[in-house]
Design an enzyme around this catalytic site. Sequence first.
Site, PDB file in Angstrom:
ATOM      1  N   ASP A  66       0.837  -1.098  -0.003  1.00 25.48           N
ATOM      2  CA  ASP A  66      -0.102  -0.022   0.212  1.00 25.48           C
ATOM      3  C   ASP A  66       0.801   1.206  -0.003  1.00 25.48           C
ATOM      4  OD1 ASP A  66      -2.461   1.829   0.417  1.00 25.48           O
ATOM      5  OD2 ASP A  66      -3.305  -0.210   1.020  1.00 25.48           O
ATOM      6  N   GLU A 105     -10.010   2.505  -5.165  1.00 24.28           N
ATOM      7  CA  GLU A 105      -9.489   3.993  -4.750  1.00 24.28           C
ATOM      8  C   GLU A 105      -8.315   4.496  -5.613  1.00 24.28           C
ATOM      9  OE1 GLU A 105     -10.820   4.251  -0.234  1.00 24.28           O
ATOM     10  OE2 GLU A 105      -9.134   3.173  -0.587  1.00 24.28           O
ATOM     11  N   HIS A 129      -2.764   3.115  -4.616  1.00 26.83           N
ATOM     12  CA  HIS A 129      -2.160   2.572  -3.284  1.00 26.83           C
ATOM     13  C   HIS A 129      -0.907   2.141  -3.732  1.00 26.83           C
ATOM     14  CE1 HIS A 129      -5.793   2.867  -0.914  1.00 26.83           C
ATOM     15  NE2 HIS A 129      -6.399   2.528  -1.816  1.00 26.83           N
TER      16      HIS A 129
HETATM   17  C1  ACM Z   1     -10.957  -0.775   0.659  1.00 27.42           C
HETATM   18  O1  ACM Z   1     -11.212  -0.553   1.725  1.00 27.42           O
HETATM   19  N1  ACM Z   1     -10.251   0.531   0.092  1.00 27.42           N
HETATM   20  C2  ACM Z   1     -11.059  -1.796  -0.225  1.00 27.42           C
END
Ligand code: ACM
Length: 544
Positions: free
Chosen positions: A132, A266, A202
């Site tokens: 991440d 995201e 991420h």
């Molecule tokens: C997530 O909670 N961004 C998958």
Amino acid sequence: MVGYIERALHLRLAVTTKAAQHSITLSTAGKKDTAGEGYTINVSKDGIRIEGASDAGLFYGVQTLRKALPVLQSAAKGVEVPAGEVADAPRFAYRGAHLDVSRHFVTLDSVKRFIDMLALHNINRFHWHLTDDQGWRIEIKKYPKLTTVGAYRPETVIGHNTGKYDGKPHQGFYTQKEAREIVEYARERFITVIPEIDLPGHMQAALAAYPELGCTGGPYEVWKMWGVSDNVLCAGKDNVLKFIDDVLTEITKIFPSEYIHVGGDECPKTQWAKCPACQKRIADNNLQADGKHTAEERLQSYVINHAEKTLNALGRQMIGWDETLEGGLAPNATVMSWRGEAGGIEAARQHHSVIMTPNTYLYFDYYQTKDVANEPEAIGGYLPLERVYGYEPMPRELSPEEQKYIIGVQANLWSEYIPTYRQVEYMELPRMAALAEIQWAQPEKKDYKQFLKRLVRLIDHYDALGYNYARHIYEVNPKYIVDDVKHVIRAEMTTMDNAEIRYTLDGTEPTQQSPLYKGAVEISKDACSSPSMAGISSTAPWYW
Ligand code: ACM
Ligand code: ZN
């Protein structure tokens, strides 16, 4: 089985492959059920027989017997197990639990402890969120800086992006050898490890290591704060596609699981909209906005499709978060629905497999009580045990045919606000017990009151294993009834296990010597804002 019995009863049983009187017999001679994870237990005066539809089924039978045993402080002289027959099989084939080790790294031993906790709850998939923005945690031999640079964070923001930093370095990663050790440890417990390499968003920790993989070229730092970073992989550069292929190829060599998770959640498109390479990719591949999706959403789909092709060519299947629906789903993708259930419902309608992990029921990083002042700081939300237990993952709006695509259920634990492994346990337990029933039990068998009774016994096992679990179920539940006739407020107090309750009316902390609650307390004049109660539980004390 011998180890489990020894831990609970302090007795070490002998093991034999010959038929023996008054023994616990383990067998897989039974008929196979469809999922291959069912078992029967037969208890009679002659002994206990556990028969599994497979080795995994036998393992779950052993877990059930293990949980049915009392937990004793010293060697048992004998224990009674009620005679009877149990026939049991899971509702869902995919029963997952996720752990984010990027935001906060946990040691190899802690990962094993996590896996043991999954085994206790009949969970068979460990979704390991390895990368991440805030840290890359798995060795990739072709890209050594992912861990020499990307696994190191010089400091971390304090609280909810306060702008203040703790000044403490945070680091850690798993070598490929260590990751294989985890795969094997999990396999021995009938758990498959599903790694996640979260892309194309991420990715800031990877960009810190290899800035040429970003749209701007950097420089980037391993992110020190929480949220969603705008710095993502450049979708226009061929070296990025090669990076994805190389990383996934190494990942499939470490992890034998059928499914590999590629994230897809995201991913801000702000840099792609300005990046000449990304825009060229859009033009070259005719990824124009089509009324349903923007050009940049279709570009994200292009990247995810590329990852899926690579994985399929390696003989694997891809899982992505529900954002992977946005630019059009990759042909064989399985969808993990986290922003509620809508994405899962849509994917099932498109005949894609779905794993339900809605944040509204299964994000265990949320608070488990409203009394947040007395809790370790969490990300937010409110997800008490009863709400988790009440979750029904099969959407009624789907037809029976479409429902077949809901293959499983999983809870997720994001670790921004979980700096220690002990706190991982605290956030997981006892909510994981409720998760286990959603995953395993048929809905008509679910009963929250019955569950709580069984939970008290399961918690004996948590104690024996030294687990750090939340004790909110032992809290005193107040109910205030205004009596207009007598002009009093009646305070009724209950506890889950009818534990002793002691109270004060002057705002001081109740003690063992405070008055014993024997029925509704009538309050006729100013007391403190509410009577203070202390529940002295049969299992563990908890003060309210
Ligand atoms: C997530 O909670 N961004 C998958
Ligand atoms: Zn770009």
